[in-house]
Design a protein around this motif. Structure first.
Motif, PDB file in Angstrom:
ATOM      1  N   ARG A  51       0.831  -1.216   0.000  1.00 21.05           N
ATOM      2  CA  ARG A  51       0.000   0.000   0.000  1.00 21.05           C
ATOM      3  C   ARG A  51       0.859   1.257   0.000  1.00 21.05           C
ATOM      4  NH1 ARG A  51      -4.546   0.784   4.003  1.00 21.05           N
ATOM      5  NH2 ARG A  51      -2.772   1.867   4.774  1.00 21.05           N
ATOM      6  N   VAL A  52       1.918   1.268   0.808  1.00 24.33           N
ATOM      7  CA  VAL A  52       2.825   2.420   0.838  1.00 24.33           C
ATOM      8  C   VAL A  52       3.484   2.587  -0.521  1.00 24.33           C
ATOM      9  CG1 VAL A  52       4.965   3.323   1.837  1.00 24.33           C
ATOM     10  CG2 VAL A  52       3.226   2.309   3.324  1.00 24.33           C
ATOM     11  N   HIS A  53       3.933   1.478  -1.098  1.00 28.25           N
ATOM     12  CA  HIS A  53       4.592   1.513  -2.406  1.00 28.25           C
ATOM     13  C   HIS A  53       3.643   2.087  -3.466  1.00 28.25           C
ATOM     14  CE1 HIS A  53       7.586   0.338  -5.349  1.00 28.25           C
ATOM     15  NE2 HIS A  53       6.611  -0.166  -6.076  1.00 28.25           N
ATOM     16  N   ALA A  54       2.401   1.635  -3.463  1.00 26.77           N
ATOM     17  CA  ALA A  54       1.418   2.127  -4.435  1.00 26.77           C
ATOM     18  C   ALA A  54       1.135   3.616  -4.219  1.00 26.77           C
ATOM     19  CB  ALA A  54       0.124   1.322  -4.327  1.00 26.77           C
ATOM     20  N   HIS A  55       1.098   4.033  -2.967  1.00 24.79           N
ATOM     21  CA  HIS A  55       0.852   5.438  -2.647  1.00 24.79           C
ATOM     22  C   HIS A  55       1.985   6.333  -3.164  1.00 24.79           C
ATOM     23  CE1 HIS A  55      -0.659   8.895  -0.457  1.00 24.79           C
ATOM     24  NE2 HIS A  55       0.545   9.075   0.060  1.00 24.79           N
ATOM     25  N   LEU A  56       3.217   5.824  -3.113  1.00 25.32           N
ATOM     26  CA  LEU A  56       4.383   6.600  -3.546  1.00 25.32           C
ATOM     27  C   LEU A  56       4.606   6.557  -5.053  1.00 25.32           C
ATOM     28  CD1 LEU A  56       6.955   5.572  -0.794  1.00 25.32           C
ATOM     29  CD2 LEU A  56       5.668   7.710  -0.938  1.00 25.32           C
ATOM     30  N   ALA A  57       3.949   5.634  -5.754  1.00 24.11           N
ATOM     31  CA  ALA A  57       4.184   5.446  -7.192  1.00 24.11           C
ATOM     32  C   ALA A  57       4.003   6.756  -7.948  1.00 24.11           C
ATOM     33  CB  ALA A  57       3.239   4.390  -7.750  1.00 24.11           C
ATOM     34  N   GLY A  58       4.968   7.016  -8.813  1.00 20.62           N
ATOM     35  CA  GLY A  58       4.897   8.208  -9.649  1.00 20.62           C
ATOM     36  C   GLY A  58       5.384   9.473  -8.971  1.00 20.62           C
ATOM     37  N   GLY A  59       5.639   9.412  -7.668  1.00 21.98           N
ATOM     38  CA  GLY A  59       6.124  10.596  -6.952  1.00 21.98           C
ATOM     39  C   GLY A  59       7.639  10.611  -6.857  1.00 21.98           C
ATOM     40  N   PRO A  60       8.179  11.600  -6.168  1.00 28.02           N
ATOM     41  CA  PRO A  60       9.635  11.717  -6.068  1.00 28.02           C
ATOM     42  C   PRO A  60      10.259  10.723  -5.091  1.00 28.02           C
ATOM     43  CG  PRO A  60       8.581  13.455  -4.815  1.00 28.02           C
ATOM     44  CD  PRO A  60       7.489  12.702  -5.540  1.00 28.02           C
ATOM     45  N   LEU A  61       9.452  10.095  -4.239  1.00 24.82           N
ATOM     46  CA  LEU A  61       9.976   9.130  -3.269  1.00 24.82           C
ATOM     47  C   LEU A  61       9.687   7.715  -3.723  1.00 24.82           C
ATOM     48  CD1 LEU A  61       8.719  10.845   0.002  1.00 24.82           C
ATOM     49  CD2 LEU A  61      10.971  11.052  -1.049  1.00 24.82           C
ATOM     50  N   ARG A  62      10.599   6.787  -3.370  1.00 25.62           N
ATOM     51  CA  ARG A  62      10.419   5.375  -3.694  1.00 25.62           C
ATOM     52  C   ARG A  62      10.669   4.543  -2.449  1.00 25.62           C
ATOM     53  NH1 ARG A  62       9.829   4.386  -8.991  1.00 25.62           N
ATOM     54  NH2 ARG A  62      10.586   5.943 -10.423  1.00 25.62           N
ATOM     55  N   LEU A  63       9.945   3.458  -2.333  1.00 28.19           N
ATOM     56  CA  LEU A  63      10.133   2.524  -1.237  1.00 28.19           C
ATOM     57  C   LEU A  63      11.158   1.494  -1.678  1.00 28.19           C
ATOM     58  CD1 LEU A  63       9.204   1.522   1.567  1.00 28.19           C
ATOM     59  CD2 LEU A  63       7.502   0.136   0.382  1.00 28.19           C
ATOM     60  N   GLY A  64      12.291   1.450  -1.011  1.00 28.33           N
ATOM     61  CA  GLY A  64      13.328   0.478  -1.334  1.00 28.33           C
ATOM     62  C   GLY A  64      13.111  -0.800  -0.553  1.00 28.33           C
ATOM     63  N   PRO A  65      14.094  -1.678  -0.580  1.00 24.80           N
ATOM     64  CA  PRO A  65      13.984  -2.914   0.193  1.00 24.80           C
ATOM     65  C   PRO A  65      13.815  -2.598   1.679  1.00 24.80           C
ATOM     66  CG  PRO A  65      15.832  -3.007  -1.323  1.00 24.80           C
ATOM     67  CD  PRO A  65      15.324  -1.596  -1.346  1.00 24.80           C
ATOM     68  N   VAL A  66      13.008  -3.387   2.366  1.00 21.79           N
ATOM     69  CA  VAL A  66      12.735  -3.185   3.781  1.00 21.79           C
ATOM     70  C   VAL A  66      13.099  -4.468   4.521  1.00 21.79           C
ATOM     71  CG1 VAL A  66      10.923  -2.768   5.498  1.00 21.79           C
ATOM     72  CG2 VAL A  66      10.854  -1.580   3.293  1.00 21.79           C
ATOM     73  N   GLU A  67      13.922  -4.333   5.548  1.00 24.03           N
ATOM     74  CA  GLU A  67      14.243  -5.477   6.392  1.00 24.03           C
ATOM     75  C   GLU A  67      13.526  -5.288   7.717  1.00 24.03           C
ATOM     76  OE1 GLU A  67      18.003  -8.021   8.144  1.00 24.03           O
ATOM     77  OE2 GLU A  67      18.369  -6.059   7.296  1.00 24.03           O
ATOM     78  N   VAL A  68      12.809  -6.306   8.143  1.00 27.80           N
ATOM     79  CA  VAL A  68      12.056  -6.256   9.388  1.00 27.80           C
ATOM     80  C   VAL A  68      12.668  -7.258  10.355  1.00 27.80           C
ATOM     81  CG1 VAL A  68       9.810  -6.638  10.457  1.00 27.80           C
ATOM     82  CG2 VAL A  68       9.946  -5.624   8.183  1.00 27.80           C
ATOM     83  N   GLU A  69      12.919  -6.810  11.560  1.00 23.38           N
ATOM     84  CA  GLU A  69      13.459  -7.685  12.594  1.00 23.38           C
ATOM     85  C   GLU A  69      12.458  -7.736  13.737  1.00 23.38           C
ATOM     86  OE1 GLU A  69      16.956  -7.200  15.783  1.00 23.38           O
ATOM     87  OE2 GLU A  69      17.646  -7.183  13.706  1.00 23.38           O
ATOM     88  N   LEU A  70      11.965  -8.918  14.030  1.00 24.32           N
ATOM     89  CA  LEU A  70      11.012  -9.120  15.121  1.00 24.32           C
ATOM     90  C   LEU A  70      11.743  -9.834  16.243  1.00 24.32           C
ATOM     91  CD1 LEU A  70       8.055 -10.511  12.972  1.00 24.32           C
ATOM     92  CD2 LEU A  70       8.368  -8.163  13.767  1.00 24.32           C
ATOM     93  N   ARG A  71      11.700  -9.306  17.435  1.00 24.05           N
ATOM     94  CA  ARG A  71      12.357  -9.934  18.588  1.00 24.05           C
ATOM     95  C   ARG A  71      11.330 -10.754  19.360  1.00 24.05           C
ATOM     96  NH1 ARG A  71      17.590  -9.187  18.810  1.00 24.05           N
ATOM     97  NH2 ARG A  71      18.313  -7.304  17.804  1.00 24.05           N
ATOM     98  N   GLY A  72      11.645 -12.025  19.539  1.00 24.36           N
ATOM     99  CA  GLY A  72      10.740 -12.895  20.262  1.00 24.36           C
ATOM    100  C   GLY A  72      11.034 -14.354  19.957  1.00 24.36           C
ATOM    101  N   ALA A  73      10.107 -15.208  20.285  1.00 27.20           N
ATOM    102  CA  ALA A  73      10.281 -16.652  20.107  1.00 27.20           C
ATOM    103  C   ALA A  73       9.330 -17.164  19.036  1.00 27.20           C
ATOM    104  CB  ALA A  73      10.000 -17.362  21.427  1.00 27.20           C
TER     105      ALA A  73
END
Length: 146
Positions: free
Chosen positions: A27-49
């Protein structure tokens, strides 16, 4: 981020959590499409078991364990990814950055007079900021040569 708005100590369905996160990033990527900002690769780290069972993987927030997820944005159809700046990087750093932008790296060795420049990218095609029409980035790599 909590799966159902409940208690932070609750066990979450890991597959559902990662699917929800991927959907939000789309959704964020689609919202930014065509604008001056781009969503690059995202790394998510979740702490837990993490525990696996007959119903899939479950995640309990908190603790010393971790789960890492790497989401690579996909450009909308018809929009070529933008070429990153690679000049001055080592070969391995340039390859990682090219891969993260969805491109392969084609290297040409170029002699140089300075040992400090050896192993660094000295030119690239396409230029930084230009679209990657071919899915590859050509670079010149300085080599001290003998």
């Amino acid at each position: 981020m909590q799966g159902d708005g409940g208690d932070a100590d609750a066990t979450l369905n890991l597959d559902a959590l990662l699917t929800q996160l991927a959907g939000e990033l789309e959704r964020v990527h689609a919202h930014l499409a065509g604008g001056p900002l781009r969503l690059g690769p995202v790394e998510v780290e979740l702490r837990g078991a993490v525990a696996t069972g007959s119903e899939g993987a479950a995640f309990r927030p908190g603790g010393s364990g971790e789960v890492r997820a790497y989401f690579v944005g996909v450009e909308p159809e018809g929009v070529a990814p933008v070429t990153p700046e690679l000049r001055g990087l080592t070969r391995s750093a340039a390859a990682r950055k090219a891969r993260a932008s969805g491109a392969g790296l084609e290297v040409t060795v170029v002699p140089c007079a300075s040992a400090e420049l050896a192993g660094r990218v000295c030119w690239q095609r396409p230029a930084p900021g230009e679209p990657q029409a071919s899915g590859r980035i050509e670079v010149g790599m300085y080599s001290a040569g003998r």
